[in-house]
Design a protein around this motif. Sequence first.
Motif, mmCIF file in Angstrom:
data_model
loop_
_atom_site.group_PDB
_atom_site.id
_atom_site.type_symbol
_atom_site.label_atom_id
_atom_site.label_comp_id
_atom_site.label_asym_id
_atom_site.label_seq_id
_atom_site.Cartn_x
_atom_site.Cartn_y
_atom_site.Cartn_z
ATOM 1 N N MET A 181 -32.311 -33.067 21.289
ATOM 2 C CA MET A 181 -32.655 -32.110 22.332
ATOM 3 C C MET A 181 -33.138 -30.789 21.727
ATOM 4 O O MET A 181 -34.146 -30.230 22.165
ATOM 5 N N ALA A 182 -32.418 -30.314 20.694
ATOM 6 C CA ALA A 182 -32.805 -29.045 20.071
ATOM 7 C C ALA A 182 -34.208 -29.143 19.471
ATOM 8 O O ALA A 182 -35.009 -28.210 19.570
ATOM 9 N N MET A 183 -34.503 -30.287 18.858
ATOM 10 C CA MET A 183 -35.841 -30.460 18.284
ATOM 11 C C MET A 183 -36.913 -30.425 19.379
ATOM 12 O O MET A 183 -37.940 -29.761 19.244
ATOM 13 N N PHE A 184 -36.660 -31.162 20.484
ATOM 14 C CA PHE A 184 -37.646 -31.195 21.572
ATOM 15 C C PHE A 184 -37.782 -29.821 22.231
ATOM 16 O O PHE A 184 -38.882 -29.410 22.592
ATOM 17 N N LEU A 185 -36.660 -29.122 22.360
ATOM 18 C CA LEU A 185 -36.705 -27.810 22.978
ATOM 19 C C LEU A 185 -37.576 -26.862 22.148
ATOM 20 O O LEU A 185 -38.411 -26.124 22.692
ATOM 21 N N ALA A 186 -37.404 -26.932 20.831
ATOM 22 C CA ALA A 186 -38.243 -26.114 19.954
ATOM 23 C C ALA A 186 -39.707 -26.512 20.128
ATOM 24 O O ALA A 186 -40.601 -25.654 20.149
#
Lengths: 293, 310
Positions: free
Chosen positions: B191-196
């Motif tokens: 999720m953190a990767m996609f959010l970035a």
Amino acid sequence: MSAPSQDNALRSAIYWRALIYSVLIVIAVIYLAPLFVMVVTSLKSLDEIRSGNMMSLPIEVTFEPWIQAWSSACLGLECSGIKGFFWNSIKMVVPAVAISAVLGAFNGYVLTKWRFRGHNIIFGMMLFACFIPFQIVLLPMSQVLGFLGLANTTSGLVLVHVVYGLGFTTLFFRNYYEAFPNELIRAAIMDGAGFFTIFKRVLLPSSGPILVVSVIWQFTNIWNDFIFGASFASGDSAPITVALNNLVNSSTGVKEYNVHMAAAITAALPTLLVYVVAGRYFVRGLMAGSVKG
Amino acid sequence: MKQLVDQAPAVSRADKGSDRAIGWLQEQLPKLVLAPSFAVIVLFVYGFILWTVYLSFSASRMLPNYSWAGLTQWDRLWNTLTWQIALDNLAVFSVLYIVLCLVIGLTLAILLDQKIRVEGGLRTLYLYPMALSFIVTGTAWKWFLNPGLGLERSMREWGFDDFTFDWLINPDMAIYTVVIAGVWQASGFVMAMFLAGLRGIDNEILKAAQIDGAPAWKIYTRIIIPQLGPVFMSAFVVLLHLAIKSFDLVIALTGGGPGNATELPATFMYSYSFTRNQIGVGAASAVFMLMTIAAIIVPYLYSELKGGRK
């Protein structure tokens, strides 16, 4: 005509947002559930665990499981709790993080500001080293540690973690220093500053963020490591993860779930603490770990 | 520029004669500083890889034995039923783990991207499992999924009398408990990767699409998600690498059991090398794991480094 339709649109937007929020909150509850269960279980007596619901709050809060886990739970024949293993992990993680961070900083400095022919090959080799499955080095490493007289010691584990953490710290510092303006380095050289002076006076003062990322990354990985600990440090020198596994999976006697959960939370506390205090940097460290930019 | 950075200190410092040695030292200093790390990597990574490769062709059993045995160990590996099971399990585990992490990660990122008030707090919540050791999360899930005391009993007490959840001790289902725990641990990170990735998308295009009256789902499926290709790739590589290495989670959650229902290559390698006295077979399995990861990592790193340099 337009007023009711606007009203409808507004209402459906509100419903839509309510739906989004409820989905997010339900998922958050699911993510939290195992931690919640661990905490409440660690505060219950064994009788209450057997008779009650896993999800319910303890009727009578007891810290006895925590005390037992820390200082009197039995791992095999020894009954002195996990405290010794907790300190083993501390003694392992502090030097390993410090050494690998310092080496990574110098490597990153050389690989960006003092490049020589073949620098990208060296960097590529270090980068690939981050991704090897550790199984490929287990057998030779156990031979070498035995040969060096470091088998079953904390120093041996420090060596192992420094070696296999170098790739990551070098990667972090290299990517960070890559963006650092070369003009400042050249100006310092004109002023007659040498290799170490430039590092200390020019680069180091602005290295705070990447140092934090490297320390968090290394701390988390080394603290959470299991495979190296299990392979190279059995017995008294085992780190906390290995001790926890031995405690939980020991087949003798009554399963003291409350003590197991207290021990598991103890093993998780340092990294959780780091995560809560420096969570933003932690995320950034994870992102950097995925080789971006 | 490189050259200038390289030579300047030597020129400014070294005069003549006795200072020449110091000048040489100054010039070589960066290489000397890098040398220990480089030596360590060459020996402990690449040297050890060759060492393990050699062991996989040796007659090693209980102790390393360096007499050449050709493909004996590899034969043995491929004729071991447990290894076949480990590979089948890895296939099931990695496909489900990667797909679920990507789907959940992307969904959470898109939902969090809707200008959510408590975004920071929720993000922290979704991510905390990543900070924990697999040994801790395995222990937690083992307790949570305990058929007698865990979720099953809670559900029955809440009135679902027939609720049964015994995957942990059911050989056909146990591997899925590893998937559940693994996805719980890693989906927040995805999720953190996609959010970035979402935050990096050009706002102008989105505004233009919104003005054109495109509905939100269309903006996502037509414009935003296609632009997340590189993030998908990075997440895929990281997740596959994690899946192949998965060891701690299985050890803590199921110990490879029941029977060998949750054996993975990583646990196979460990038990054959250290408890079953089959060092040669263990080495061969380790080499196989390395080759699988290298087949994906090497092209990926190559393209990343190329792309980064432009």
